[in-house]
Design an enzyme around this catalytic site. Structure first.
Site, PDB file in Angstrom:
ATOM      1  N   TRP A   1      -2.779 -15.439 -41.551  1.00 38.01           N
ATOM      2  CA  TRP A   1      -3.683 -14.816 -42.524  1.00 38.01           C
ATOM      3  C   TRP A   1      -5.058 -14.520 -41.943  1.00 38.01           C
ATOM      4  CZ3 TRP A   1      -2.896 -17.781 -47.819  1.00 38.01           C
ATOM      5  CH2 TRP A   1      -1.609 -17.497 -48.299  1.00 38.01           C
ATOM      6  N   LYS A   2      -5.350 -15.087 -40.770  1.00 38.91           N
ATOM      7  CA  LYS A   2      -6.672 -14.896 -40.163  1.00 38.91           C
ATOM      8  C   LYS A   2      -7.760 -15.306 -41.174  1.00 38.91           C
ATOM      9  CE  LYS A   2      -4.687 -11.527 -37.064  1.00 38.91           C
ATOM     10  NZ  LYS A   2      -4.861 -10.298 -36.266  1.00 38.91           N
TER      11      LYS A   2
ATOM     12  N   GLY B   1       0.555 -10.527 -38.656  1.00 40.75           N
ATOM     13  CA  GLY B   1      -0.837 -10.520 -39.088  1.00 40.75           C
ATOM     14  C   GLY B   1      -0.998  -9.890 -40.449  1.00 40.75           C
ATOM     15  N   GLY B   2      -1.510  -8.660 -40.481  1.00 43.45           N
ATOM     16  CA  GLY B   2      -1.856  -8.005 -41.740  1.00 43.45           C
ATOM     17  C   GLY B   2      -0.730  -7.930 -42.742  1.00 43.45           C
TER      18      GLY B   2
ATOM     19  N   SER C   1       1.327  -5.856 -34.810  1.00 42.05           N
ATOM     20  CA  SER C   1       1.669  -4.792 -35.767  1.00 42.05           C
ATOM     21  C   SER C   1       3.116  -4.894 -36.248  1.00 42.05           C
ATOM     22  CB  SER C   1       1.385  -3.417 -35.166  1.00 42.05           C
ATOM     23  OG  SER C   1      -0.004  -3.253 -34.919  1.00 42.05           O
TER      24      SER C   1
ATOM     25  N   HIS D   1      -5.044 -17.562 -29.546  1.00 44.50           N
ATOM     26  CA  HIS D   1      -4.914 -16.189 -30.044  1.00 44.50           C
ATOM     27  C   HIS D   1      -5.944 -15.303 -29.352  1.00 44.50           C
ATOM     28  CE1 HIS D   1      -4.925 -12.760 -32.797  1.00 44.50           C
ATOM     29  NE2 HIS D   1      -3.756 -13.182 -33.232  1.00 44.50           N
TER      30      HIS D   1
ATOM     31  N   GLU E   1       1.995 -11.594 -27.693  1.00 42.91           N
ATOM     32  CA  GLU E   1       1.217 -10.647 -28.486  1.00 42.91           C
ATOM     33  C   GLU E   1       0.449  -9.712 -27.556  1.00 42.91           C
ATOM     34  OE1 GLU E   1       0.103 -12.066 -32.779  1.00 42.91           O
ATOM     35  OE2 GLU E   1      -1.203 -13.010 -31.319  1.00 42.91           O
TER      36      GLU E   1
END
Length: 255
Positions: free
Chosen positions: A10-11, A229-230, A208, A100, A169
């Site tokens: 979720w960062k 991620g997003g 992505s 990260h 990544e």
């Protein structure tokens, strides 16, 4: 057989109220998008420090695991703003992201500090998710393999490979909408596995990842899961990612 891990990072997103709302929507979406959580697929939610206690409590008994996004290498001390392994373990956290690219880029993380954080995580029973990957410039110069091997060799001395997850990544694919081709991600992950000589080691792809490419990614034999991620912020899309339908080799290879 290696486990399948679907981890959401979720960062710096979601308050506690937003985390609760996500889970309220995610559970039914998970059921609706397929036959529910397949037992061989481990869901990991790596959430901000302020959300950890809430998400641990809300997911108790669900089979989901909770992860943190960083930890300090010392157990305690005058390290303002940091969180230690004992603090995370006490909360019921099981995983922690280490190294990260955003930590390396914005906060001065080095392979040396990554090694110390990995050791701290394992010392307190946490499973670290080590992130490695190359920049676009390094890829264009043909340095992908040598760069990643260097990251691994510097980060892993003294680390128990039996309690470790690696996430490949490529930096140029993180948050850019550009996804590494599934076959290329599979190739690089295969090289990582070969270099470490650890066939049992779960290795994920991140960069992505979304509902539109998860099936092709998970059709690759070397890819054991994804670090999302997003797309992990949206309960509907993340549920679809968890309930991926791996393509057959022929379908995955089709243009």
């Amino acid at each position: 057989m290696r486990p399948i891990l679907i981890a959401g990072n979720w960062k710096m997103h979601k308050t506690q109220a937003e985390a609760r709302q996500f889970l309220r929507e995610f559970r039914p979406a998970l059921q609706a998008s397929s036959a529910g959580v397949r037992p061989q697929r481990q869901i990991i939610l790596c959430v901000p420090f302020t959300d950890l206690a809430v998400v641990v409590e809300e997911t108790r008994g669900s089979g989901m695991a909770v992860g943190a996004q960083n930890l300090h290498w010392e157990d305690q001390g005058a390290f303002t703003g940091e969180i230690s392994g004992p603090m995370l373990a006490e909360l019921g956290v099981r995983y922690v992201i280490v190294g990260h690219s955003e930590r390396r880029q914005y906060f001065g993380e080095t392979d040396e500090t990554v090694n110390r954080r990995l050791a701290a995580a394992q010392r307190h029973g946490l499973t670290p998710i080590l992130c490695v990957g190359e920049s676009l410039q390094q890829r264009e110069q043909g340095l992908t393999e040598s760069w990643i091997v260097g990251q691994l060799d510097r980060a892993l001395p003294g680390i128990d490979l039996r309690n470790l997850v690696i996430a490949y990544e490529p930096i140029w694919a993180i948050g850019t909408g550009k996804t590494c081709a599934a076959a290329e991600a599979n190739r690089v992950i295969g090289l990582i596995r070969q270099h470490l000589g650890a066939d049992h080691l779960p290795i994920l792809y991140g960069g992505s990842v979304k509902a539109s490419n998860i099936d092709e990614l998970m059709a690759q034999p070397q890819i054991d899961g994804v670090l999302v991620g997003g797309a992990s912020l949206d309960p509907q899309e993340f549920a679809r990612i968890v309930n991926f339908q791996a393509l057959t080799p022929a379908a995955a290879a089709a243009p």
